[in-house]
Design an enzyme around this catalytic site. Structure first.
Site, PDB file in Angstrom:
ATOM      1  CD  GLU A 405     -13.513  53.025  92.889  1.00 25.49           C
ATOM      2  OE1 GLU A 405     -14.156  52.069  93.377  1.00 25.49           O
ATOM      3  OE2 GLU A 405     -12.275  53.122  92.985  1.00 25.49           O
ATOM      4  CD  GLN A 427      -5.781  55.496  94.274  1.00 26.85           C
ATOM      5  OE1 GLN A 427      -5.846  54.278  94.308  1.00 26.85           O
ATOM      6  NE2 GLN A 427      -5.615  56.243  95.353  1.00 26.85           N
ATOM      7  CG  PHE A 428      -4.981  54.752  88.036  1.00 22.78           C
ATOM      8  CD1 PHE A 428      -3.951  55.016  87.145  1.00 22.78           C
ATOM      9  CD2 PHE A 428      -4.675  54.587  89.377  1.00 22.78           C
ATOM     10  CE1 PHE A 428      -2.631  55.115  87.584  1.00 22.78           C
ATOM     11  CE2 PHE A 428      -3.360  54.686  89.827  1.00 22.78           C
ATOM     12  CZ  PHE A 428      -2.335  54.946  88.933  1.00 22.78           C
ATOM     13  CB  ALA A 429      -9.552  57.079  83.692  1.00 19.34           C
ATOM     14  CG  ASP A 430      -7.550  52.170  83.913  1.00 20.64           C
ATOM     15  OD1 ASP A 430      -7.266  51.485  82.928  1.00 20.64           O
ATOM     16  OD2 ASP A 430      -6.954  53.235  84.188  1.00 20.64           O
ATOM     17  CG  PHE A 431      -9.518  52.042  89.551  1.00 18.63           C
ATOM     18  CD1 PHE A 431      -9.301  50.783  88.989  1.00 18.63           C
ATOM     19  CD2 PHE A 431      -8.461  52.691  90.166  1.00 18.63           C
ATOM     20  CE1 PHE A 431      -8.053  50.187  89.061  1.00 18.63           C
ATOM     21  CE2 PHE A 431      -7.208  52.100  90.240  1.00 18.63           C
ATOM     22  CZ  PHE A 431      -6.996  50.848  89.688  1.00 18.63           C
ATOM     23  CG  HIS A 472      -3.069  50.973  86.926  1.00 19.72           C
ATOM     24  ND1 HIS A 472      -3.236  49.634  87.143  1.00 19.72           N
ATOM     25  CD2 HIS A 472      -3.242  51.570  88.133  1.00 19.72           C
ATOM     26  CE1 HIS A 472      -3.483  49.414  88.424  1.00 19.72           C
ATOM     27  NE2 HIS A 472      -3.496  50.568  89.053  1.00 19.72           N
TER      28      HIS A 472
END
Ligand SMILES: Cc1ncc(C[n+]2csc(CCOP(=O)(O)OP(=O)(O)O)c2C)c(N)n1
Length: 666
Positions: A405, A427-431, A472
Site C-alpha cells: 500500500e 482492498q479494505f479501508a483497514d489496510f 475488515h
C-alpha cells in the site's frame, strides 16, 4: 572500479573531453565551498540545522550530470550537489535555509525538504523512504507516455531498512520502471554503523533479490560515478527498467552539524580523509594538465563571489510576516469546481454500481487517469467495482499491484508530480494503515510545503455490519479528518456516491473516498446514467423537522432513517454530511439554531471521532440556542468484533433510538 578506503582513487578519463572533466570538478567544488560557508553561518547562528554532504559530492554531481535536465531527481539531505548542479540560484537556496519567502517553502519546511518543478527536483520528506515510491510513479508516467525518461532517487543505507525501500524496488521491478535507485552507503545512519543496519554483504545484493541489475561503485570517484551512470541511463531510456547502484562512500561529518562524530573511530575517518573526492580529482586534473593552479584559484574566487553575493541577497530579504489567511489558503491547491449537470435519464442502481459507473465515466473523461489496486484488473477487484475495466481501458491504466500500500500511494503521488491522476483502491479501508505514512505526511503536506498537489483519490471500502471482524470492518475516517491537506468524502446514497466520486477525481487534491461495504448491495436509488458532479462541502437535509437535529453520515444515515421511519412522531432535521472535509458547518449551525437540540451519530468508536469535534463546534457556536447538551452516539471503545451478536452490541446503531428519545425528553 571498486577501491577500498585505503587505496588512492584510480581515475580513468576514457574519452571524456576537457570541458566535461572541468565541469565535473567545478560542480563538485561549488557544494563544497557552500558547505564551508555554511559551517561559518551555523557558528554565527544564521542557519538552524545543516546536514553535511562533505565527502559525498561525487555522487550527487556525477548522477545529476548523467541525467538530462528535464529528468526528475529525488535527492536526500546530503545531496546539495544535485541542487547546485541543476543551477538553482544560490540566493534561493540561502533563502530556503533561512526560512525566507524567496526560498521554496515560504518558511514552512527546512533544509532540503522541498521540491521544484522548475528544476525537476523532488525533495525528501523527513521519513526518508517514501520518495523511493514517488520515483516509481514519475517513472511510470514516463513509461505510460513513452517519454523514455529516467528518474533518479537517492537513499542512505539507513533508509534501505525501511519497508518503503523494499516496496519501491519490488514495484519498479514488477512494472519495469526506469528508476535509478542510488544508495549512498556512507558507513553510518545517524550513529548506527552499517553492521547494525543490515546483515548482507553489500546492499547491491538486495537489488538482485528483486530481479534488478545492481552495481557497486566507488562513490568518491567522480569519473566512475559519472561514466557508469551515463551508460546506464542511456540504456534505460531505450529499454526502461530499474537499476540499483550502491555507492560506497563515507560521511565525513556528524549526522547533522550539532551532533558530532565521537562514535566514529579516528582511523576510519583518517582512511577516508585521503579518499576525498575533490582533492584527489583536483590532483588528477592538475597532473593531466587539464587544470592549472591558476585556473583552480579562478574557480574558487568565482564560486566564492557567487556565494557571497547570493548570501547578501538572501540576508537582505525581510523575514516572513505571518498571515493566517495565507497559511490556510495554501493547504489545498485552489480548485475551481466545475458543475456538470446530469440529464433526466435515470436508472435504479445499487450503491456499488454507482461507484463503478462513476469510476468508469471518469476513466473515459480523463485519459491521464490511472487506477491501481490489488486484484482490480482482470479479477475486477474483490467487490467487482472494476469488473470489465481492463477490457475497456487496458491494463496500463487499470493496474494490478503487488501487496504494498505504501509504495502504491507513493506511486500515485509520483504520477501526480508528472501531471497525471491516480485512483488507488484499498482492498479494505483497514489496510490503509499500511499506506498511512505517505498519505498523511506526503500527499497531505506537499501543497502546503512546496506547492505540489497530490492528484490522488484513495478509495476506502469501509465499515461494519458484515461480520468481518477487527481487520475488515473499520471506518477509519477520523485518522484522516485530523490531517490538514486531505479531503474526506463519505457518501450514503448511490446518487451522491457517483457524483462525489466524479468530483473527487476532478479535484487536484488528495481525497479519501469512503464507501461503506454494507451499503454496496443493500441501498438502491434512481441515479442519472450520464456523468455528473456534486460539489464538496454541501450537506444534504434529508428530513425536515423542528425538535432535534440529527447529524450523521455513511451507514449512520440509514440507521437514522430507520429510526425516524419507526417513530413518525419525531420531528427531526436529518443532516447527511456527505463530505467530512470540507464540512458544511453552516448547514449544521442553521439546523441546530432552529431545533435547539443536536445528536451526532457516528459508526466509529466514540473517542476522537468527528462527532466529538462537531459537538464542540456546536457548543462553541450555538450555545445560546441549545435546549439540551449536545449528544454523541457512537460505537463501543473496543476493536470491532466478528460474530453478529457481538458486532450488534458494538455498533452505535443499537443505541441510537434510545439516545434520541432521551435527548428529546431532556
Ligand atoms: C522514519 C524515520 N525514522 C527515523 C528518522 C530519524 N533519522 C533521520 S536521518 C536518520 C539516519 C539516516 O541514515 P541514512 O539513510 O544512512 O542516511 P545518512 O544520514 O547516513 O546520509 C535517522 C535515523 C527519520 N527521519 N525518519
Amino acid at each position: 572500479m571498486l577501491t577500498s578506503a585505503k587505496t588512492p582513487i584510480y581515475y580513468d578519463k576514457k574519452n571524456l573531453d576537457d570541458r566535461t572533466l572541468l565541469k565535473l570538478y567545478k560542480n563538485m567544488l561549488k557544494p563544497r565551498l557552500i558547505e564551508e560557508k555554511m559551517l561559518i553561518l551555523l557558528r554565527q547562528g544564521k542557519v538552524s540545522k545543516w546536514f553535511s554532504g562533505i565527502g559525498q559530492e561525487a555522487i550527487s554531481v556525477g548522477v545529476t550530470m548523467a541525467l538530462q535536465n528535464h529528468e526528475y531527481i529525488l535527492p536526500m539531505h546530503r545531496n546539495l550537489g544535485v541542487f547546485t548542479t541543476r543551477d538553482i540560484p544560490l540566493s534561493r537556496l540561502f533563502s530556503q535555509w533561512q526560512g525566507k519567502a524567496n526560498g521554496f517553502t515560504k518558511g514552512r519546511d527546512r533544509s532540503f525538504h522541498f521540491g521544484t518543478q522548475d528544476y525537476h527536483i523532488v525533495g525528501m520528506i523527513s521519513h526518508l523512504g517514501p520518495q523511493l515510491g514517488v520515483a516509481d510513479g514519475i517513472a511510470l508516467a514516463s513509461n505510460l507516455k513513452n517519454k523514455g525518461e529516467v528518474t533518479a532517487v537517492f537513499t542512505g543505507e539507513g533508509g534501505t531498512s525501511e519497508g518503503d525501500f523494499h516496496e519501491a524496488l519490488n514495484v519498479a521491478s514488477v512494472w519495469q520502471l526506469p528508476v535509478i535507485f542510488c544508495i549512498e552507503n556512507n558507513g553510518y545512519g545517524l550513529s548506527t554503523p552499517t553492521k547494525e543496519q543490515y546483515y548482507c554483504k553489500d546492499l547491491a545484493d538486495r537489488g538482485k533479490g528483486y530481479g534488478i541489475d545492481s552495481f557497486i561503485l566507488d562513490g568518491n570517484n567522480i569519473l566512475e560515478v559519472y561514466e557508469k551512470t551515463v551508460k546506464l541511463a542511456e540504456s534505460m531510456r531505450k529499454r526502461p527498467r530499474p537499476i540499483l547502484i550502491e555507492f560506497k562512500t563515507f560521511r565525513m561529518r556528524g549526522h547533522e552539524e550539532a551532533s558530532g562524530t565521537k562514535y566514529v573511530p579516528n582511523e576510519l575517518m583518517a582512511a577516508w580523509e585521503v579518499k576525498d573526492p575533490i582533492s584527489n580529482y583536483r590532483n588528477y586534473l592538475l597532473k593531466l594538465g587539464v587544470l592549472t593552479t591558476a585556473k583552480d584559484d579562478e574557480f574558487h574566487q568565482e564560486i566564492k563571489a557567487e556565494i557571497d553575493e547570493a548570501l547578501q541577497i538572501a540576508s537582505a530579504e525581510g523575514k516572513i510576516v505571518p498571515d493566517e489567511r495565507t497559511e490556510l489558503n495554501d493547504v489545498y491547491k485552489p480548485y475551481d469546481y466545475q458543475h456538470v449537470a446530469h440529464s433526466s435519464n435515470k436508472e435504479e442502481i445499487r450503491f456499488i454500481d454507482a461507484i463503478s459507473q462513476g469510476l468508469r465515466q471518469s476513466m473515459r473523461r480523463h485519459k491521464d487517469l490511472v487506477i491501481m489496486g490489488q486484484d482490480i484488473a482482470e479479477y475486477g477487484g474483490v467487490f467487482k467495482i472494476t469488473e470489465g475495466f481492463v477490457e475497456e481501458f487496458g491494463n496500463k491504466r487499470v493496474r494490478n499491484t503487488p501487496i504494498c500500500e505504501s509504495a502504491i500511494v507513493e506511486t500515485g503521488m509520483g504520477l501526480s508530480i508528472a501531471g497525471m491522476k491516480a485512483v488507488v483502491e484499498m482492498q479494505f479501508a483497514d489496510f490503509v494503515s499500511s499506506g498511512f505514512n505517505p498519505i498523511v505526511n506526503y500527499l497531505a503536506k506537499s501543497h502546503y510545503r512546496w506547492g505540489q498537489n497530490a492528484d490522488v483519490v484513495v478509495r476506502m471500502p469501509c465499515g461494519a455490519g458484515v461480520a468481518a471482524g477487527p481487520f475488515h470492518s473499520q471506518t477509519n475516517e477520523a485518522w484522516f479528518t485530523k490531517t490538514p491537506g486531505l479531503k474526506v468524502v463519505y457518501p450514503a446514497f448511490p446518487y451522491d456516491a457517483k457524483g462525489l466520486l466524479a468530483t473527487a477525481i476532478n479535484d487536484p487534491n488528495p481525497v479519501l473516498y469512503f464507501e461503506h461495504k454494507a451499503l454496496y448491495r443493500s441501498i438502491r436509488q434512481e441515479v442519472p446514467t450520464d456523468y455528473f458532479t456534486i460539489p464538496f462541502g454541501e450537506a444534504a437535509l434529508l428530513r425536515e423537522g423542528d425538535s432535534v437535529s440529527i447529524i450523521t453520515y455513511g451507514a449512520g444515515v440509514h440507521w437514522a432513517l430507520e429510526t425516524l421511519d419507526k417513530n413518525k412522531d419525531i420531528s427531526a432535521d436529518l443532516i447527511d454530511l456527505r463530505t467530512l472535509q470540507p464540512l458544511d458547518v453552516e448547514a449544521i449551525y442553521k439546523s441546530v439554531k432552529k431545533t435547539g437540540r443536536a445528536i451526532i451519530l457516528q459508526e466509529d468508536s466514540l473517542f476522537g471521532g468527528i462527532a466529538s469535534d462537531l459537538s464542540a463546534m456546536i457548543m462553541e457556536n450555538c450555545f445560546e440556542y441549545l435546549d439540551a447538551p449536545v449528544k454523541r452516539v457512537a460505537s463501543m471503545e473496543t476493536p470491532i468484533p466478528f460474530i453478529n451478536q457481538l458486532e450488534d452490541q458494538y455498533l452505535a446503531k443499537g443505541k441510537f433510538e434510545e439516545a434520541l428519545k432521551t435527548l428529546l425528553n431532556y
